[in-house]
Design a protein around this motif. Structure first.
Motif, PDB file in Angstrom:
ATOM      1  N   GLU A  25      66.736   0.905  58.310  1.00 52.74           N
ATOM      2  CA  GLU A  25      67.931   0.214  57.834  1.00 52.74           C
ATOM      3  C   GLU A  25      69.106   1.196  57.786  1.00 52.74           C
ATOM      4  OE1 GLU A  25      67.815  -2.393  54.157  1.00 52.74           O
ATOM      5  OE2 GLU A  25      68.980  -0.698  53.366  1.00 52.74           O
ATOM      6  N   LYS A  47      75.412  -3.883  56.783  1.00 55.68           N
ATOM      7  CA  LYS A  47      74.019  -3.429  56.771  1.00 55.68           C
ATOM      8  C   LYS A  47      73.305  -3.982  57.991  1.00 55.68           C
ATOM      9  CE  LYS A  47      71.437  -3.888  52.965  1.00 55.68           C
ATOM     10  NZ  LYS A  47      70.523  -4.516  51.981  1.00 55.68           N
ATOM     11  N   ARG A  93      69.438  -4.344  59.071  1.00 56.21           N
ATOM     12  CA  ARG A  93      68.153  -4.227  58.374  1.00 56.21           C
ATOM     13  C   ARG A  93      67.122  -3.439  59.156  1.00 56.21           C
ATOM     14  NH1 ARG A  93      69.560  -8.360  55.039  1.00 56.21           N
ATOM     15  NH2 ARG A  93      70.057  -9.796  56.723  1.00 56.21           N
ATOM     16  N   SER A  94      66.926  -3.754  60.381  1.00 60.52           N
ATOM     17  CA  SER A  94      65.907  -3.107  61.199  1.00 60.52           C
ATOM     18  C   SER A  94      66.541  -2.801  62.545  1.00 60.52           C
ATOM     19  CB  SER A  94      64.701  -4.037  61.373  1.00 60.52           C
ATOM     20  OG  SER A  94      63.741  -3.441  62.213  1.00 60.52           O
TER      21      SER A  94
END
Lengths: 113, 114
Positions: free
Chosen positions: A18, A78, A80-81
């Motif tokens: 992240e 952001k 996340r992955s």
């Protein structure tokens, strides 16, 4: 002259991790945006944010992406992955109104390994 | 058809030359228009807004033709420091004014040489 500031200037992350990119928009601006630019390509719109909610997002801005304005000054993106194809320069921008010019921060270079 | 189309260049011109950039856009919901410049690996910086009546800022003149969906930028007496990529940008706004987004052209590269 007031300016948009972004941190960090460069972020290197392993795939699947992240990341949070941070921005401080110009203080009297009400509209906030994220754009990205893959090396050698054009600048692409990701998301616009007004009155504490997303007002528009592009196809790029899928479930892995989110934005937040956690306090009165910061605006964050952001992922996340992260994937290899997320490697790009990410620009934050802000404007006073919908038709007013957007002013850009100097960007965060995101490198996914 | 690309939403915002520009000649990629590069335009190689000597100092003092006049150079013109053209741009066309396809989205009739576009409501405001800008030229930005971008130096290598830097952020886009606003050069000027573009109005139908035409507007000038020093050596720079911008023009908008809404009927033909065409935008232009003229740089007179070019300087070495004008070397950059010039981005034609349209601001698309929803009917309600609830959202907007910038659509960028791919940019036209300008190289000014001594």
């Amino acid at each position: 002259e007031p300016e948009v500031t972004q941190t960090p200037s460069h972020q290197v992350t392993q795939m699947g991790q992240e990341v949070i990119l941070r921005c401080v928009p110009i203080s009297n601006h009400l509209y906030f945006y994220w754009y990205r630019q893959i090396l050698g390509q054009k600048v692409e719109f990701l998301v616009s944010f007004y009155n504490n909610e997303i007002s528009e997002k592009s196809e790029i801005f899928d479930d892995q992406f989110s934005v937040e304005r956690p306090d009165g000054s910061n605006f964050t993106l952001k992922i996340r992955s992260t994937k290899l194809e997320d490697s790009a320069m990410y620009f934050c921008a802000s404007s006073e109104g919908v038709s007013q010019p957007q002013h850009f921060g100097d960007g965060t270079r995101l490198s996914i390994l | 058809r690309k939403e915002v189309e520009q000649d990629p260049g590069p335009f190689n011109v000597p100092e003092g030359a006049t150079v013109a950039f053209n741009c066309t856009y396809s989205n009739s919901a576009s409501q405001s228009f800008f030229w930005y410049r971008q130096d290598c690996r830097k952020e886009p910086k606003l050069l000027m807004s573009v109005y139908s009546s035409g507007n000038e800022d020093g050596r720079f003149t911008a023009q908008l033709n809404r009927a033909s969906q065409y935008i232009s930028l003229l740089i007179r007496d070019s300087k070495l420091s004008d070397s950059a990529t010039y981005l034609c940008v349209v601001n698309v706004t929803s009917d309600s004014g609830g959202y907007n987004k910038l659509i960028f052209g791919a940019g036209t590269r300008l190289a000014v040489h001594p």
